[in-house]
Design a protein around this motif. Sequence first.
Motif, PDB file in Angstrom:
ATOM      1  N   GLU A  23      32.835 -33.545  -5.528  1.00 20.50           N
ATOM      2  CA  GLU A  23      33.803 -33.724  -4.444  1.00 20.50           C
ATOM      3  C   GLU A  23      34.823 -34.806  -4.789  1.00 20.50           C
ATOM      4  OE1 GLU A  23      32.163 -33.774  -0.537  1.00 20.50           O
ATOM      5  OE2 GLU A  23      31.160 -31.845  -0.842  1.00 20.50           O
ATOM      6  N   LEU A  27      38.931 -34.263  -4.981  1.00 21.58           N
ATOM      7  CA  LEU A  27      39.941 -35.089  -4.312  1.00 21.58           C
ATOM      8  C   LEU A  27      40.962 -35.638  -5.304  1.00 21.58           C
ATOM      9  CD1 LEU A  27      37.836 -37.080  -1.688  1.00 21.58           C
ATOM     10  CD2 LEU A  27      39.176 -35.002  -1.370  1.00 21.58           C
ATOM     11  N   LEU A  30      43.279 -32.903  -6.052  1.00 18.59           N
ATOM     12  CA  LEU A  30      44.152 -32.710  -4.890  1.00 18.59           C
ATOM     13  C   LEU A  30      45.280 -33.733  -4.905  1.00 18.59           C
ATOM     14  CD1 LEU A  30      44.160 -31.014  -2.176  1.00 18.59           C
ATOM     15  CD2 LEU A  30      43.061 -32.996  -1.137  1.00 18.59           C
ATOM     16  N   LYS A  31      44.944 -34.961  -5.210  1.00 12.93           N
ATOM     17  CA  LYS A  31      45.935 -36.033  -5.274  1.00 12.93           C
ATOM     18  C   LYS A  31      47.027 -35.716  -6.289  1.00 12.93           C
ATOM     19  CE  LYS A  31      46.251 -40.829  -6.903  1.00 12.93           C
ATOM     20  NZ  LYS A  31      45.467 -41.987  -7.417  1.00 12.93           N
ATOM     21  N   SER A 147      45.149 -26.741  -1.401  1.00 11.42           N
ATOM     22  CA  SER A 147      43.859 -27.413  -1.237  1.00 11.42           C
ATOM     23  C   SER A 147      42.802 -26.838  -2.171  1.00 11.42           C
ATOM     24  CB  SER A 147      43.379 -27.294   0.216  1.00 11.42           C
ATOM     25  OG  SER A 147      43.181 -25.928   0.566  1.00 11.42           O
ATOM     26  N   VAL A 149      40.127 -26.152  -5.058  1.00 10.25           N
ATOM     27  CA  VAL A 149      39.128 -26.942  -5.778  1.00 10.25           C
ATOM     28  C   VAL A 149      38.563 -26.087  -6.910  1.00 10.25           C
ATOM     29  CG1 VAL A 149      38.523 -28.325  -3.758  1.00 10.25           C
ATOM     30  CG2 VAL A 149      37.237 -26.239  -4.240  1.00 10.25           C
ATOM     31  N   THR A 165      35.873 -30.640   2.067  1.00  6.39           N
ATOM     32  CA  THR A 165      36.187 -32.051   1.846  1.00  6.39           C
ATOM     33  C   THR A 165      37.664 -32.209   1.495  1.00  6.39           C
ATOM     34  OG1 THR A 165      33.944 -32.538   1.089  1.00  6.39           O
ATOM     35  CG2 THR A 165      35.666 -34.078   0.424  1.00  6.39           C
ATOM     36  N   ALA A 166      38.172 -31.307   0.655  1.00 10.87           N
ATOM     37  CA  ALA A 166      39.588 -31.350   0.283  1.00 10.87           C
ATOM     38  C   ALA A 166      40.476 -31.117   1.503  1.00 10.87           C
ATOM     39  CB  ALA A 166      39.874 -30.307  -0.793  1.00 10.87           C
ATOM     40  N   ALA A 169      40.467 -34.280   3.678  1.00 14.44           N
ATOM     41  CA  ALA A 169      41.258 -35.352   3.085  1.00 14.44           C
ATOM     42  C   ALA A 169      42.746 -35.066   3.188  1.00 14.44           C
ATOM     43  CB  ALA A 169      40.852 -35.547   1.622  1.00 14.44           C
TER      44      ALA A 169
END
Length: 329
Positions: A23, A27, A30-31, A147, A149, A165-166, A169
Amino acid sequence: MPAKPSFDPQRALELARQTFDIEAKALLGLKARQGESFTEAVRAILGCSGRVVVMGMGKSGHVGRKIAATLASTGTPAMFVHPAEASHGDLGMVTPGDVVLAISNSGEVDELAAILPALKRVGVVMVAMTGRSGSTLARHADIVLDSEVDQEACPLQLAPTASTTAQMALGDALAVALLDARGFHEGDFARSHPGGALGRKLLTHVRDLMRSGAAVPRVAPDTPFIEMMREMTKKGLGATAIADADDRVLGIFTDGDLRRLLEQGMDLRQLHARDVMHPNPRLVRDEALAVDAADVMEQYRITSVLVIDAGGRLVGALNSNDLMRAKVI
């Protein structure tokens, strides 16, 4: 029939750590991918004359409810509308001035896909949060938030884990960018959380908690010591103000001052309030926040403060017990 559970503590810890790694990686990915689409989404929501209508099915729906609640509590009017209910009348909640934030990892959820044409006819700005840029949802959207993953934390690659989770966030990132752009501050947050600890701290003023009128212990400077002690005992604050005829505070006398006099062995019967008072005591304004009064007490290691109005006249008294009862401290 499910297999009988077999618990291996080491295996459980290994999976937990693996989940955190997967996870966290999701993230960070994603950033790295956020850019113009993110800023377009923020700009669209800032320019929205209505509300942000968040939609999602299943786990994405649960995330959507949280995102809507976070937006609403940080200055962006928002609500959650269930896609399945929308096709049976709840679509009437959506107005042309709204922005719709539709959340789906696959972008192919039937309940969402069924109402996309109707949403377009309403004339809303559609923001899609999806893990598939070529999905039906993404194709219908005005703005697409990526988003995606690489993998779910679920060992079976079935339960939404890293993907939700993505989503969570990304929703938090939107809320933070929006509250900053709106100049949203602690006082605004407190007004939307009046029942919380922060609300009590930022909305409760000294005048709301102080003892006032006859409950305020006060004596004149020429009051005999014994009479002053009777006033302190009667009002139960552990202190008394010494004030003149114009309600100007001249000093204060506390239980601590009494102990110190007794240790000195002084004959207290011949003394008056002016002889034993502590001049220039710490004062707070009645319009000050209660939390500021608490800070004064902590800074100067005192348990009571006298309260004055804008004209400098004695109007109340406050001690640490009053603050604790109000859960300010």
